[in-house]
Enzyme design. Structure first.
Site, PDB file in Angstrom:
ATOM      1  N   HIS A  14      53.891  45.457  56.670  1.00  0.00           N
ATOM      2  CA  HIS A  14      52.950  46.402  56.062  1.00  0.00           C
ATOM      3  C   HIS A  14      53.669  47.191  54.973  1.00  0.00           C
ATOM      4  O   HIS A  14      54.854  47.495  55.091  1.00  0.00           O
ATOM      5  CB  HIS A  14      52.381  47.350  57.129  1.00  0.00           C
ATOM      6  CG  HIS A  14      51.225  48.154  56.630  1.00  0.00           C
ATOM      7  ND1 HIS A  14      51.394  49.294  55.877  1.00  0.00           N
ATOM      8  CD2 HIS A  14      49.885  47.980  56.746  1.00  0.00           C
ATOM      9  CE1 HIS A  14      50.204  49.784  55.559  1.00  0.00           C
ATOM     10  NE2 HIS A  14      49.273  49.000  56.075  1.00  0.00           N
ATOM     11  N   GLU A  17      47.230  43.498  50.622  1.00  0.00           N
ATOM     12  CA  GLU A  17      46.932  44.927  50.555  1.00  0.00           C
ATOM     13  C   GLU A  17      47.558  45.474  49.284  1.00  0.00           C
ATOM     14  O   GLU A  17      48.759  45.725  49.244  1.00  0.00           O
ATOM     15  CB  GLU A  17      47.440  45.657  51.801  1.00  0.00           C
ATOM     16  CG  GLU A  17      48.732  45.113  52.406  1.00  0.00           C
ATOM     17  CD  GLU A  17      49.525  46.186  53.138  1.00  0.00           C
ATOM     18  OE1 GLU A  17      48.904  47.066  53.734  1.00  0.00           O
ATOM     19  OE2 GLU A  17      50.758  46.146  53.078  1.00  0.00           O
TER      20      GLU A  17
END
EC number: 5.3.1.1
Length: 251
Positions: free
Chosen positions: A96, A168
């Site tokens: 992430h 993302e």
């Protein structure tokens, strides 16, 4: 175009939640009737995993960790993949942007973790994405493909059955800025083409590529309508009942 693979709606709770707020939210998830084929994933903090395991009854959901290291040992403050498996967790989010930005996880570190997780039998949501500076410098393709190729270099072709990619754009996380459906589709298509050319057309056809970055109930359906968007990795909105609407948008 061929039919889309099974979608995924993943809730990344990050470092949020109290016993009371989680019990309330899980109750909402339990009462939500999901009538289509979708894999729902919820990633609580390590501390809250047992609570969610005890309370979550909706059969559409699996529980994921938000991060992990490969092996147990003298690593104070960490949680390893064997420990997660021992408590019945078989999904993990890796790479992430917050791990990359705040904890120095390089492409190489992320790739190694993804490889280890696959070897240990996990389903992995592997995150990639560019910063605002990189997008403005027209480096989006270069960045996401180098992140993806670093992961691919450490995986066997079979291991891709356990990998979900999550695009993302870092500039859209928690900022309220959302990539337009066209911007997101452009990157998702680029990723799928790269996988098709470098790993195999069969892998590319089955690969789920999720979008993450200020996804909410208002924009989810428009994003999901794009051919190469296979679901979502949701932050803030997954801490609210609104997550139900995002799941429903993957019909």
């Amino acid at each position: 175009m061929s039919a889309k693979p099974q979608p995924i709606a993943a809730a990344n709770w990050k470092c949020n939640g109290t016993t009371a707020s989680i019990e309330k939210l899980v109750q909402v998830f339990n009462e939500h009737t999901i009538s289509h084929d979708v894999q729902c994933v919820v990633a609580p903090t390590f501390v809250h995993i047992p609570l969610v395991q005890a309370k979550l009854r909706n059969p559409k959901y699996v529980i994921s960790a938000e991060n992990a290291i490969a092996k147990s040992g003298a690593f104070t403050g960490e949680v390893s993949m064997p420990i997660l498996k021992d408590i019945g967790v078989h999904w993990v989010i890796l790479g992430h942007s917050e791990r990359r930005t705040y904890y120095g996880e390089t492409d190489e570190i992320v790739a190694q973790k993804v490889s280890e997780a696959c070897k240990q039998g996990f389903m992995v949501i592997a995150c990639i994405g560019e910063t605002l500076q990189q997008r403005e410098a027209n480096q989006t393709a270069k960045v996401v493909l180098s992140q993806t190729s670093a992961i691919a270099a450490k995986l066997t072709k079979d291991a891709w059955n356990q990998v979900v990619l999550a695009y993302e754009p870092v500039w859209a996380i928690g900022t309220g800025k959302v990539a337009t459906p066209e911007q997101a589709q452009e990157v998702h298509l680029l990723l799928r083409k790269w996988v098709s050319e470098n790993i195999g057309t069969d892998v590319a056809a089955k690969l789920r590529i999720l979008y993450g970055g200020s996804v909410n109930a208002a924009n989810a359906a428009t994003l999901y309508a794009k051919p190469d968007i296979n679901g979502f990795l949701v932050g803030g909105a997954s801490l609210k009942p609104e997550f139900r609407d995002i799941i429903d948008a993957t019909r």
